[in-house]
Design a protein around this motif. Structure first.
Motif, mmCIF file in Angstrom:
data_model
loop_
_atom_site.group_PDB
_atom_site.id
_atom_site.type_symbol
_atom_site.label_atom_id
_atom_site.label_comp_id
_atom_site.label_asym_id
_atom_site.label_seq_id
_atom_site.Cartn_x
_atom_site.Cartn_y
_atom_site.Cartn_z
ATOM 1 N N ILE A 100 40.647 41.078 48.798
ATOM 2 C CA ILE A 100 39.278 40.909 48.306
ATOM 3 C C ILE A 100 39.051 39.485 47.804
ATOM 4 C CG2 ILE A 100 38.925 43.354 47.768
ATOM 5 C CD1 ILE A 100 39.471 42.568 44.787
ATOM 6 N N THR A 101 39.865 38.558 48.269
ATOM 7 C CA THR A 101 39.779 37.171 47.819
ATOM 8 C C THR A 101 38.399 36.580 48.050
ATOM 9 O OG1 THR A 101 42.128 36.921 48.318
ATOM 10 C CG2 THR A 101 40.858 34.891 48.007
ATOM 11 N N GLU A 102 37.832 36.796 49.225
ATOM 12 C CA GLU A 102 36.516 36.227 49.538
ATOM 13 C C GLU A 102 35.440 36.848 48.659
ATOM 14 O OE1 GLU A 102 33.660 33.774 51.373
ATOM 15 O OE2 GLU A 102 35.802 33.639 51.064
ATOM 16 N N ARG A 103 35.505 38.155 48.434
ATOM 17 C CA ARG A 103 34.527 38.810 47.565
ATOM 18 C C ARG A 103 34.591 38.228 46.152
ATOM 19 N NH1 ARG A 103 35.744 44.380 45.253
ATOM 20 N NH2 ARG A 103 36.029 43.170 43.387
ATOM 21 N N LYS A 104 35.806 38.003 45.645
ATOM 22 C CA LYS A 104 35.972 37.430 44.299
ATOM 23 C C LYS A 104 35.435 36.005 44.246
ATOM 24 C CE LYS A 104 37.886 40.558 41.694
ATOM 25 N NZ LYS A 104 37.271 40.973 40.425
ATOM 26 N N ARG A 105 35.624 35.247 45.313
ATOM 27 C CA ARG A 105 35.099 33.885 45.374
ATOM 28 C C ARG A 105 33.573 33.910 45.293
ATOM 29 N NH1 ARG A 105 32.485 30.711 48.238
ATOM 30 N NH2 ARG A 105 32.331 32.050 50.047
ATOM 31 N N ILE A 106 32.948 34.832 46.020
ATOM 32 C CA ILE A 106 31.492 34.956 46.011
ATOM 33 C C ILE A 106 31.002 35.404 44.636
ATOM 34 C CG2 ILE A 106 29.561 36.309 46.948
ATOM 35 C CD1 ILE A 106 31.129 36.241 49.659
ATOM 36 N N THR A 108 32.412 34.871 41.746
ATOM 37 C CA THR A 108 32.562 33.733 40.834
ATOM 38 C C THR A 108 31.440 32.727 41.049
ATOM 39 O OG1 THR A 108 34.948 34.024 40.726
ATOM 40 C CG2 THR A 108 34.092 31.847 40.138
ATOM 41 N N ALA A 109 31.123 32.439 42.308
ATOM 42 C CA ALA A 109 30.035 31.504 42.605
ATOM 43 C C ALA A 109 28.709 32.047 42.095
ATOM 44 C CB ALA A 109 29.965 31.240 44.110
ATOM 45 N N GLN A 110 28.481 33.352 42.231
ATOM 46 C CA GLN A 110 27.238 33.963 41.748
ATOM 47 C C GLN A 110 27.147 33.873 40.230
ATOM 48 O OE1 GLN A 110 24.597 35.247 43.616
ATOM 49 N NE2 GLN A 110 23.614 35.168 41.615
ATOM 50 N N LYS A 111 28.255 34.143 39.534
ATOM 51 C CA LYS A 111 28.262 34.042 38.071
ATOM 52 C C LYS A 111 27.964 32.613 37.622
ATOM 53 C CE LYS A 111 31.402 37.856 37.183
ATOM 54 N NZ LYS A 111 32.764 38.243 36.821
#
Length: 167
Positions: A100-106, A108-111
């Motif tokens: 889920i690395t990409e989901r977590k990256r997204i 974090t960017a959204q936050k």
């Protein structure tokens, strides 16, 4: 996918799970060897979830970080369930791992983006809001700045719960 056998205290990893865990092959390992692969702050998450699973309390989805040998950090989501053992004494579990690395990256960017908007709107007079009209005709506020209380004497949270308060 993976399986665990308490009689031997070992995990068996599918080729895909072994790749996610940065192991050279479908390797047998025990819980402590697996835990050592996790980022220090996430180890207790795995230990606690595993203890709850073996106690029959729950089958949680957990998220944790794995540090690959090259230093890259990966986020994994794991889910396991107990399965009846044939001998009646050992405990068997099986589960899945998902990258889920990409989901977590997204996320974090959204936050970070949301925080920038909050900082900007905190310095603007009046109310800044994001209003969304849904396909079913209902509407909601996705965001309301803190100045809503100054203007309407309603908190942003109450306006997001009941958009009618704005009007």
């Amino acid at each position: 996918r993976f399986t665990y056998d308490s009689a031997t205290d070992t995990f068996q990893w599918s080729a895909q799970a072994a790749q996610l865990l940065a192991t050279p092959s479908a390797l047998s390992s025990n819980l402590e060897q697996l835990t050592e692969r996790l980022v220090q702050e996430d180890r207790e998450i795995l230990r606690n979830a595993w203890a709850r699973l073996l106690a029959g309390v729950s089958a949680d989805d957990i998220e944790f970080r794995i540090a690959a040998p090259d230093g890259h950090l990966y986020w994994l989501r794991a889910r396991a369930e107990l399965v009846p053992a044939r001998d009646g004494e050992s405990i068997l579990a099986r589960g899945t791992l998902i990258d889920i690395t990409e989901r977590k990256r997204i996320e974090t960017a959204q936050k970070q983006s949301d925080e920038r908007v909050r900082r900007i709107t905190a310095n603007l007079p009046g109310i800044v809001f994001e209003y969304r009209l849904r396909p079913d005709g209902s509407a909601t506020f996705e965001y309301v700045s803190d100045h809503a209380f100054d203007v309407l004497e309603e908190s942003p949270a109450s306006l997001m719960r009941d958009s009618g308060l704005m009007f």
